[in-house]
Design a protein around this motif. Sequence first.
Motif, PDB file in Angstrom:
ATOM      1  N   UNK A  16       0.726  -0.823   0.072  1.00 52.92           N
ATOM      2  CA  UNK A  16      -0.173  -0.535  -0.147  1.00 52.92           C
ATOM      3  C   UNK A  16       1.000   1.524   0.170  1.00 52.92           C
ATOM      4  N   UNK A  17       1.966   1.004   0.629  1.00 52.09           N
ATOM      5  CA  UNK A  17       3.198   2.108   0.421  1.00 52.09           C
ATOM      6  C   UNK A  17       3.722   3.061  -0.480  1.00 52.09           C
ATOM      7  N   UNK A  18       4.177   1.190  -1.485  1.00 50.31           N
ATOM      8  CA  UNK A  18       4.779   1.711  -3.339  1.00 50.31           C
ATOM      9  C   UNK A  18       3.276   2.131  -3.658  1.00 50.31           C
ATOM     10  N   UNK A  19       2.027   1.395  -3.211  1.00 54.22           N
ATOM     11  CA  UNK A  19       1.395   2.918  -4.529  1.00 54.22           C
ATOM     12  C   UNK A  19       0.775   4.275  -4.342  1.00 54.22           C
ATOM     13  N   UNK A  20       1.235   4.653  -2.806  1.00 54.57           N
ATOM     14  CA  UNK A  20       0.983   5.612  -3.161  1.00 54.57           C
ATOM     15  C   UNK A  20       2.121   6.309  -3.094  1.00 54.57           C
ATOM     16  N   UNK A  21       3.118   5.622  -3.527  1.00 57.40           N
ATOM     17  CA  UNK A  21       4.312   6.412  -4.125  1.00 57.40           C
ATOM     18  C   UNK A  21       4.499   6.045  -5.533  1.00 57.40           C
ATOM     19  N   UNK A  22       3.392   5.524  -6.343  1.00 56.79           N
ATOM     20  CA  UNK A  22       3.398   4.661  -7.884  1.00 56.79           C
ATOM     21  C   UNK A  22       4.875   4.285  -7.927  1.00 56.79           C
ATOM     22  N   UNK A  23       5.203   3.510  -6.874  1.00 59.34           N
ATOM     23  CA  UNK A  23       6.822   2.603  -7.081  1.00 59.34           C
ATOM     24  C   UNK A  23       6.050   1.193  -7.463  1.00 59.34           C
ATOM     25  N   UNK A  24       6.594   0.694  -8.245  1.00 58.88           N
ATOM     26  CA  UNK A  24       6.436  -1.221  -8.776  1.00 58.88           C
ATOM     27  C   UNK A  24       7.015  -1.694  -8.315  1.00 58.88           C
ATOM     28  N   UNK A  25       6.207  -2.633  -7.926  1.00 62.20           N
ATOM     29  CA  UNK A  25       6.693  -4.447  -7.493  1.00 62.20           C
ATOM     30  C   UNK A  25       7.132  -5.020  -8.864  1.00 62.20           C
ATOM     31  N   UNK A  26       8.853  -5.634  -8.940  1.00 62.70           N
ATOM     32  CA  UNK A  26       9.268  -6.687  -9.658  1.00 62.70           C
ATOM     33  C   UNK A  26       8.444  -8.698  -9.543  1.00 62.70           C
ATOM     34  N   UNK A  27       7.638  -8.366  -8.486  1.00 63.16           N
ATOM     35  CA  UNK A  27       7.588  -9.471  -8.098  1.00 63.16           C
ATOM     36  C   UNK A  27       5.520  -9.539  -7.652  1.00 63.16           C
ATOM     37  N   UNK A  28       5.778 -10.589  -7.572  1.00 66.05           N
ATOM     38  CA  UNK A  28       3.860 -10.536  -7.527  1.00 66.05           C
ATOM     39  C   UNK A  28       3.194 -10.457  -5.435  1.00 66.05           C
ATOM     40  N   UNK A  29       2.888 -10.087  -5.157  1.00 62.39           N
ATOM     41  CA  UNK A  29       2.402 -10.629  -3.493  1.00 62.39           C
ATOM     42  C   UNK A  29       2.363 -11.850  -2.803  1.00 62.39           C
ATOM     43  N   UNK A  30       2.246 -13.194  -4.381  1.00 64.71           N
ATOM     44  CA  UNK A  30       2.552 -14.142  -3.427  1.00 64.71           C
ATOM     45  C   UNK A  30       4.249 -14.200  -3.669  1.00 64.71           C
ATOM     46  N   UNK A  31       4.608 -14.333  -4.747  1.00 70.70           N
ATOM     47  CA  UNK A  31       6.234 -14.526  -5.529  1.00 70.70           C
ATOM     48  C   UNK A  31       6.655 -13.867  -3.756  1.00 70.70           C
ATOM     49  N   UNK A  32       6.338 -12.495  -3.465  1.00 73.53           N
ATOM     50  CA  UNK A  32       7.645 -11.779  -2.787  1.00 73.53           C
ATOM     51  C   UNK A  32       7.584 -12.680  -1.185  1.00 73.53           C
ATOM     52  N   UNK A  33       6.185 -13.114  -0.965  1.00 77.47           N
ATOM     53  CA  UNK A  33       6.513 -13.841   0.440  1.00 77.47           C
ATOM     54  C   UNK A  33       7.133 -14.991   0.053  1.00 77.47           C
ATOM     55  N   UNK A  34       7.016 -15.923  -0.799  1.00 78.02           N
ATOM     56  CA  UNK A  34       7.881 -16.898  -0.507  1.00 78.02           C
ATOM     57  C   UNK A  34       9.404 -16.573  -0.951  1.00 78.02           C
ATOM     58  N   UNK A  35       9.658 -15.865  -1.647  1.00 78.40           N
ATOM     59  CA  UNK A  35      11.073 -15.386  -1.246  1.00 78.40           C
ATOM     60  C   UNK A  35      11.494 -14.814  -0.078  1.00 78.40           C
ATOM     61  N   UNK A  36      11.138 -14.264   0.575  1.00 84.70           N
ATOM     62  CA  UNK A  36      11.174 -13.526   1.462  1.00 84.70           C
ATOM     63  C   UNK A  36      11.305 -14.852   2.682  1.00 84.70           C
ATOM     64  N   UNK A  37      10.001 -15.648   2.795  1.00 84.37           N
ATOM     65  CA  UNK A  37      10.337 -17.029   3.490  1.00 84.37           C
ATOM     66  C   UNK A  37      11.240 -17.781   3.361  1.00 84.37           C
ATOM     67  N   UNK A  38      11.654 -18.191   2.111  1.00 85.41           N
ATOM     68  CA  UNK A  38      13.412 -18.709   1.858  1.00 85.41           C
ATOM     69  C   UNK A  38      14.493 -17.891   2.815  1.00 85.41           C
ATOM     70  N   UNK A  39      14.031 -16.684   2.186  1.00 81.72           N
ATOM     71  CA  UNK A  39      16.188 -15.807   3.364  1.00 81.72           C
ATOM     72  C   UNK A  39      15.575 -16.171   4.515  1.00 81.72           C
ATOM     73  N   UNK A  40      14.200 -15.652   5.016  1.00 83.91           N
ATOM     74  CA  UNK A  40      13.986 -15.952   6.382  1.00 83.91           C
ATOM     75  C   UNK A  40      15.281 -17.267   6.750  1.00 83.91           C
ATOM     76  N   UNK A  41      14.773 -18.788   5.972  1.00 87.07           N
ATOM     77  CA  UNK A  41      15.446 -20.567   6.507  1.00 87.07           C
ATOM     78  C   UNK A  41      16.939 -19.794   6.000  1.00 87.07           C
ATOM     79  N   UNK A  42      17.490 -19.234   5.398  1.00 82.02           N
ATOM     80  CA  UNK A  42      18.200 -19.150   4.704  1.00 82.02           C
ATOM     81  C   UNK A  42      19.678 -18.271   5.699  1.00 82.02           C
ATOM     82  N   UNK A  43      18.767 -17.332   6.407  1.00 84.92           N
ATOM     83  CA  UNK A  43      19.633 -16.627   7.289  1.00 84.92           C
ATOM     84  C   UNK A  43      19.695 -17.555   8.454  1.00 84.92           C
ATOM     85  N   UNK A  44      18.574 -17.877   8.955  1.00 83.05           N
ATOM     86  CA  UNK A  44      18.758 -18.675  10.010  1.00 83.05           C
ATOM     87  C   UNK A  44      18.799 -20.341  10.434  1.00 83.05           C
TER      88      UNK A  44
END
Length: 304
Positions: A39-67
Motif C-alpha cells: 500500500x505504501x508503494x502504491x501511494x508513491x507509484x512504485x512498482x514491484x518486480x514480483x507479485x505478493x505471493x512471490x514476494x512472500x515465498x522469497x522472504x520465507x526462503x531468505x528467513x530459512x537461509x538466514x537463520x
Amino acid sequence: ASLSPLDHGNLYGDAVFEGIRIDGRRILLFKEHVDRWLASAARLGLEFPYSREELCKIMLRLCRESLGSEGTGGYFRPVLSRGIGNLGVSPVKCVASTLYIVFSSVLLYPKEHYEYGIDVAIARHMRRNDPHHLDPNIKTNNYLNNVLALLETEKTGALETLMLTNDGYVAEATADNIFVAEMIDNHPVLKVPAARYALIGLTRNLVIDTARRLGFEVIEDDAMLPTDFIGQHREVFITGTACGLMPVTRIDGLETAPVGSRPLTDSIRKAIWKRGQEDGTSISMDADDDTLDAYLSSPSVLMP
C-alpha cells in the motif's frame, strides 16, 4: 549486495520499507506487513518486480537461509526504492525500482528495560509532520523528522522521544506508538493518540484489538496532551515491531505507574503473546507453499 549511489531511495528517501519480526521461528503479522508495504508503494507509484505471493515465498526462503535450522528469532527489513536515476529530484528518469531485504537482529532497548521500563522525553521544538506535508501512514525511508526530534532531546538521556502536533497534542514517539491504560469507574480503559499524525502501527492495531477482546474500552483521541500520560495511576507503554511492548516509567522526569504495579499492561502483553502462537497472527518461517497460500488468502486477524 550493493546499492547505487544514484538510487533515489539513497538520494531522497524515495523508498518504502517494513520491519518484520521473527520469534520462535514464527513471523508476526507477516501478511499485514506485506500488505502495508504494498500500500505504501502504491501511494508513491512504485512498482514491484514480483507479485505478493512471490514476494512472500522469497522472504520465507531468505528467513530459512538466514537463520538456518537452529535460529529462532530475528528481524528483516524489505525495502523498495524508486531505483537508479540521476541527481535531479524528479523520478521520471529512474530506470526501474530497486528491491532489497536486510536480515539482522534488532534490539532498540536493553533487555532489562522490559522489566524496569524506560524514560521518554518530549520534543517541543521539532513537531510531527502535518499529513498534508508527508503522510505518516506512507512508511517511507524519509525519517528525518524523527531524527531531528531525537537530536533535540539527546542530552536528556531518554531512550525515546514523544513528538507533538503543531497544536501541542501527542502524535506518537519517534519509532513507536504510545498508549495509556487506567481504571476509570472500575472499568479498564485504553487510550491512544488518533492516527492523523501517527503511523497506524500494526502492533498498535494488535494491542487495540486485543484490549477490546479483553473488555477494555478503547479510545482513540486526537487531543491528548502530555499531561494525560502522567500519574502513578496511569500505565503508559510504547509499542512497535522492533520494541514489542515497552513500559514507560517517566515522561520528561514525571512518573507514571510504577513497574510491578501494571496489571492492565501485563494482561494485554500476555494475551498478545498467546495470540501470536495460536490464531493466525503469525506464520511459521518453515511453512510450505500450500500453507503459505492458505495463510495469505485468509482474512486479517486485526479488526479494521
